[in-house]
Design an enzyme around this catalytic site. Sequence first.
Site, PDB file in Angstrom:
ATOM      1  N   ARG A  88       5.156  -3.542   0.468  1.00 34.05           N
ATOM      2  CA  ARG A  88       4.614  -3.488  -0.881  1.00 34.05           C
ATOM      3  C   ARG A  88       3.461  -2.492  -0.939  1.00 34.05           C
ATOM      4  O   ARG A  88       2.830  -2.192   0.080  1.00 34.05           O
ATOM      5  CB  ARG A  88       4.113  -4.865  -1.315  1.00 34.05           C
ATOM      6  CG  ARG A  88       5.190  -5.931  -1.390  1.00 34.05           C
ATOM      7  CD  ARG A  88       4.578  -7.277  -1.759  1.00 34.05           C
ATOM      8  NE  ARG A  88       5.595  -8.318  -1.875  1.00 34.05           N
ATOM      9  CZ  ARG A  88       6.019  -9.065  -0.853  1.00 34.05           C
ATOM     10  NH1 ARG A  88       5.509  -8.878   0.350  1.00 34.05           N
ATOM     11  NH2 ARG A  88       6.946  -9.994  -1.039  1.00 34.05           N
ATOM     12  N   TYR A 148      20.535  -6.370  -3.994  1.00 34.04           N
ATOM     13  CA  TYR A 148      20.967  -5.221  -3.199  1.00 34.04           C
ATOM     14  C   TYR A 148      22.459  -5.267  -2.885  1.00 34.04           C
ATOM     15  O   TYR A 148      23.078  -4.229  -2.660  1.00 34.04           O
ATOM     16  CB  TYR A 148      20.129  -5.134  -1.919  1.00 34.04           C
ATOM     17  CG  TYR A 148      18.657  -5.154  -2.234  1.00 34.04           C
ATOM     18  CD1 TYR A 148      18.079  -4.153  -3.008  1.00 34.04           C
ATOM     19  CD2 TYR A 148      17.842  -6.204  -1.822  1.00 34.04           C
ATOM     20  CE1 TYR A 148      16.737  -4.193  -3.350  1.00 34.04           C
ATOM     21  CE2 TYR A 148      16.498  -6.250  -2.158  1.00 34.04           C
ATOM     22  CZ  TYR A 148      15.960  -5.244  -2.921  1.00 34.04           C
ATOM     23  OH  TYR A 148      14.633  -5.284  -3.262  1.00 34.04           O
ATOM     24  N   ARG A 180      10.466   0.769  -2.150  1.00 30.47           N
ATOM     25  CA  ARG A 180      10.761  -0.503  -1.459  1.00 30.47           C
ATOM     26  C   ARG A 180      12.212  -0.905  -1.705  1.00 30.47           C
ATOM     27  O   ARG A 180      12.929  -1.287  -0.776  1.00 30.47           O
ATOM     28  CB  ARG A 180       9.798  -1.576  -1.964  1.00 30.47           C
ATOM     29  CG  ARG A 180      10.026  -2.993  -1.421  1.00 30.47           C
ATOM     30  CD  ARG A 180       8.869  -3.863  -1.912  1.00 30.47           C
ATOM     31  NE  ARG A 180       9.126  -5.283  -1.831  1.00 30.47           N
ATOM     32  CZ  ARG A 180       8.904  -6.033  -0.750  1.00 30.47           C
ATOM     33  NH1 ARG A 180       8.474  -5.474   0.354  1.00 30.47           N
ATOM     34  NH2 ARG A 180       9.119  -7.342  -0.774  1.00 30.47           N
ATOM     35  N   LYS A 230       2.279 -11.643   0.738  1.00 31.29           N
ATOM     36  CA  LYS A 230       1.861 -12.516  -0.351  1.00 31.29           C
ATOM     37  C   LYS A 230       1.643 -13.919   0.209  1.00 31.29           C
ATOM     38  O   LYS A 230       2.413 -14.397   1.035  1.00 31.29           O
ATOM     39  CB  LYS A 230       2.940 -12.557  -1.443  1.00 31.29           C
ATOM     40  CG  LYS A 230       2.943 -11.341  -2.357  1.00 31.29           C
ATOM     41  CD  LYS A 230       3.911 -11.539  -3.504  1.00 31.29           C
ATOM     42  CE  LYS A 230       3.809 -10.423  -4.524  1.00 31.29           C
ATOM     43  NZ  LYS A 230       4.744 -10.611  -5.655  1.00 31.29           N
ATOM     44  N   HIS A 237      10.482 -11.796   2.525  1.00 29.16           N
ATOM     45  CA  HIS A 237      10.897 -12.887   1.645  1.00 29.16           C
ATOM     46  C   HIS A 237      11.311 -14.093   2.479  1.00 29.16           C
ATOM     47  O   HIS A 237      11.879 -13.951   3.563  1.00 29.16           O
ATOM     48  CB  HIS A 237      12.075 -12.458   0.762  1.00 29.16           C
ATOM     49  CG  HIS A 237      11.732 -11.413  -0.241  1.00 29.16           C
ATOM     50  ND1 HIS A 237      10.679 -11.535  -1.114  1.00 29.16           N
ATOM     51  CD2 HIS A 237      12.307 -10.212  -0.520  1.00 29.16           C
ATOM     52  CE1 HIS A 237      10.611 -10.459  -1.887  1.00 29.16           C
ATOM     53  NE2 HIS A 237      11.578  -9.641  -1.540  1.00 29.16           N
ATOM     54  N   HIS A 250       7.257   0.716  -5.754  1.00 28.66           N
ATOM     55  CA  HIS A 250       8.160  -0.432  -5.631  1.00 28.66           C
ATOM     56  C   HIS A 250       9.620   0.011  -5.580  1.00 28.66           C
ATOM     57  O   HIS A 250      10.450  -0.649  -4.942  1.00 28.66           O
ATOM     58  CB  HIS A 250       7.947  -1.405  -6.795  1.00 28.66           C
ATOM     59  CG  HIS A 250       8.446  -2.785  -6.498  1.00 28.66           C
ATOM     60  ND1 HIS A 250       7.835  -3.625  -5.589  1.00 28.66           N
ATOM     61  CD2 HIS A 250       9.523  -3.468  -6.968  1.00 28.66           C
ATOM     62  CE1 HIS A 250       8.499  -4.771  -5.521  1.00 28.66           C
ATOM     63  NE2 HIS A 250       9.526  -4.698  -6.348  1.00 28.66           N
TER      64      HIS A 250
END
Length: 356
Positions: free
Chosen positions: A210, A341, A309, A234, A332, A306
């Site tokens: 990120r 994706y 990414r 995060k 994630h 982003h």
Amino acid sequence: MRRELLLEKIETYKAVMPWYVLDYYQSKLAVPYSFTTLYEYLKEYKRFFDWLMDADLTQAPKIADIDLSTLEHLTKKDLEAFVLYLRERPSLNTYSTKEGLSQTTINRTLSALSSLYKYLTEEVENDQGEPYFYRNVMKKVSTKKKKETLASRAENIKQKLFLGDETLAFLDYVDKEYEQKLSNRAKSSFRKNKERDLAIIALLLASGVRLSEAVNLDLKDVNLNMMIIEVIRKGGKRDSVNVAGFAKGYLESYLAVRQRRYKAEKQDLAFFLTEYRGVPNRMDASSIEKMVGKYSEDFKIRVTPHKLRHTLATRLYDATKSQVLVSHQLGHSSTQVTDLYTHIVNDEQKNALDNL
């Protein structure tokens, strides 16, 4: 925004906040939330508290005096009125022809408030080991999400990705062709930051981190021998991220000039630096966004970090067909987010239709 300016703005907002928001700030700083995230949240709280006072939902003479009881006893209708205010506020200005805030912006505001309410009703402890209050009205406020199938979203995003040979072609363009279009004055600025800019773009394309994770990188976090970087994900979780080999040369070239070109001393820990009047500073997110947008627009289409990414994630899935691997690379906890994706690279459905 430069780190020093960001911290100044944060202090300005903190100076007018109630004590429990300052508690929240300290708690999330320890997670740690990024300063950028906390700054955005403080802005949202200021807007919310201003509205509470304008709507006569508190008798407090100033924001700092708004007590916990006010937040505890707000109703679902009160919060819905706030959402309506956000949606229609610009149109209340006689001189404005703008529509209300976008749903994305409203959702971001509600997310900030949900975080505060969760802290006050679940996470914090008073002297008796209990939260400040229990009633979380934000759980009753729904957000409206944009309705779009994964296939539709994938098709829209695909146009803004640098897939296949375009990944390296983009880097080659910045390295060898971009400069040819510049004036002599612009060339001087470009050459000063060329190695750094290429290193940033290469890292984003080769790791999928990120923007905030790239901004917060320190020298100690980068291992070019192993091609691994350490980032804070995060939620404050530390993670080791593999970096594709094609980025190594760009990162090494930047490191070779980093100290001399940006006047870096031992105390300058940030990996990516900028220099102003002889003083090195950590490069901020806004500057990286503008830089990526500038180069990408000249190459093909203006994109954000982003989207770089997304580019890495799509290329990795295309090569491995493993959603688990992609989700791990992106940080994630589940593969649900990576469903996108599979749609971007799924040409089998189109091929089957062509054969009908």
